[in-house]
Design a protein around this motif. Structure first.
Motif, PDB file in Angstrom:
ATOM      1  N   ASP A 164       3.596   3.044   2.260  1.00 53.62           N
ATOM      2  CA  ASP A 164       2.894   3.055   3.544  1.00 53.62           C
ATOM      3  C   ASP A 164       3.173   1.758   4.306  1.00 53.62           C
ATOM      4  OD1 ASP A 164       1.001   4.569   5.252  1.00 53.62           O
ATOM      5  OD2 ASP A 164      -0.216   2.756   5.011  1.00 53.62           O
ATOM      6  N   HIS A 165       2.827   0.612   3.697  1.00 57.67           N
ATOM      7  CA  HIS A 165       3.084  -0.670   4.349  1.00 57.67           C
ATOM      8  C   HIS A 165       2.930  -1.816   3.355  1.00 57.67           C
ATOM      9  CE1 HIS A 165      -1.321  -0.260   4.734  1.00 57.67           C
ATOM     10  NE2 HIS A 165      -1.322  -1.574   4.594  1.00 57.67           N
ATOM     11  N   THR A 199       0.850  -1.182   0.000  1.00 55.83           N
ATOM     12  CA  THR A 199       0.000   0.000   0.000  1.00 55.83           C
ATOM     13  C   THR A 199       0.887   1.233   0.000  1.00 55.83           C
ATOM     14  OG1 THR A 199      -1.777  -1.143   1.183  1.00 55.83           O
ATOM     15  CG2 THR A 199      -1.785   1.274   1.285  1.00 55.83           C
ATOM     16  N   ARG A 218       0.716   5.747  -0.487  1.00 57.88           N
ATOM     17  CA  ARG A 218      -0.141   6.946  -0.410  1.00 57.88           C
ATOM     18  C   ARG A 218       0.148   7.797  -1.638  1.00 57.88           C
ATOM     19  NH1 ARG A 218      -3.923   6.986   3.862  1.00 57.88           N
ATOM     20  NH2 ARG A 218      -3.118   5.457   5.323  1.00 57.88           N
ATOM     21  N   PRO A 220      -4.762   6.223   0.182  1.00 53.00           N
ATOM     22  CA  PRO A 220      -4.102   4.924   0.008  1.00 53.00           C
ATOM     23  C   PRO A 220      -4.421   4.295  -1.341  1.00 53.00           C
ATOM     24  CG  PRO A 220      -6.004   4.684   1.438  1.00 53.00           C
ATOM     25  CD  PRO A 220      -5.869   6.157   1.134  1.00 53.00           C
ATOM     26  N   ASP A 228      -1.230   3.591  11.958  1.00 52.92           N
ATOM     27  CA  ASP A 228      -0.402   4.785  11.797  1.00 52.92           C
ATOM     28  C   ASP A 228      -0.883   5.974  12.621  1.00 52.92           C
ATOM     29  OD1 ASP A 228      -2.650   5.372  10.363  1.00 52.92           O
ATOM     30  OD2 ASP A 228      -1.620   5.694   8.446  1.00 52.92           O
TER      31      ASP A 228
END
Length: 142
Positions: free
Chosen positions: A117-118, A22, A24, A30, A129
């Motif tokens: 993001d992750h 994911t 941003r 996202p 977050d």
């Protein structure tokens, strides 16, 4: 938007068949991105079919056959290297690409329009977050 961020290795993508993360976008929204094997390297695409914005990788790996990503909803097949679809409901469209860089077998996010993001799907990182998003994907309120 982002300096290059190491994501994974080319070897991991080729062994697992795909790798989901994911990011941003420039507005902080996202977006899921799927990294897929392509010949000796990898390519990255926004994780949605061009026909109805269906997720290609639903969290268990992108369905692929003969170097093509298969939309699990309607069966359109996208070339893993070019993103182009020549069949089904998504015919004559191309997946939205996300720029990567590969150095020494490592895969980096190099697209200035996105910030890492992750690892995993959008839901995998919900509530982690500190942005007051829920810790589950349930939409039930009390």
């Amino acid at each position: 938007m982002s300096e290059r961020t190491r994501l994974t290795s080319v070897e991991t993508v080729h062994e697992e068949g795909s790798w989901l993360f994911t990011a941003r976008d420039r507005y902080g929204e996202p977006e899921e991105v799927v990294v897929v094997p392509c010949e000796d390297g990898v390519e990255a695409w926004l994780n949605r079919c061009t026909h109805e914005a269906q997720r290609l990788d639903r969290g268990t790996g992108a369905p692929m056959r003969d170097g093509q990503i298969i939309c699990p909803r309607h069966g359109s097949m996208f070339d893993a290297c070019s993103g182009y679809c020549d069949n089904g409901d998504a015919a004559d469209t191309t997946l939205v690409s996300v720029e990567l860089a590969v150095e020494g077998g490592d895969v980096y996010l190099a697209d200035r329009g996105y910030e890492f993001d992750h690892e995993g799907a959008i839901e995998d990182g919900a509530g982690t977050d500190g942005d007051d998003e829920p810790d589950s994907t349930s939409h039930i309120g009390f």
